[in-house]
Design a protein around this motif. Structure first.
Motif: not given
Length: 108
Positions: A5-7, A53-57, A91-96
């Motif tokens: 997870x990255x933010x 998985x890579x999550x952009x927070x 797999x990439x996800x983004x939660x903004x």
């Protein structure tokens, strides 16, 4: 399962972590190509695997206060890491979270 997870990279802003984020993505790309890497931690060997998985927070792209007040340069430099992100096979996800910011600057 391996998840990263990255933010708060703030690409485009004066407080951007652009260089560090770009180096991190280069490391992930290399890790993916190698299929993993063994590292020592507390006298034990641990196999680091590429993330599934890579999550952009959030706080990833921020163009409110461009570096050097040059919006064109800032946008070009800010989108560069997205090419590296796209090359990753995970797999990439983004939660903004949507936040409203009031800017007193008038863009002409």
């Amino acid at each position: 399962m391996s998840v990263i997870a990255v933010s708060d990279v703030h690409l485009g802003s004066k407080k951007s972590n652009h260089k560090e984020f770009s180096k991190f993505l280069d490391w992930l790309v290399a890790l993916e190509k190698e299929g993993g890497k063994t590292v020592k931690s507390c006298r034990k060997e641990i196999l680091l695997k590429p993330p599934e998985k890579l999550i952009l927070l959030g706080g990833i792209l921020e163009l409110w206060s461009p570096e050097d007040e040059d919006i064109k340069y800032t946008v070009q430099r800010s989108i560069e890491p997205f090419g590296k992100l796209a090359s990753l096979k995970c797999e990439k996800f983004s939660y903004w979270a949507i936040t409203m910011r009031i800017s007193l600057t008038i863009w002409m």
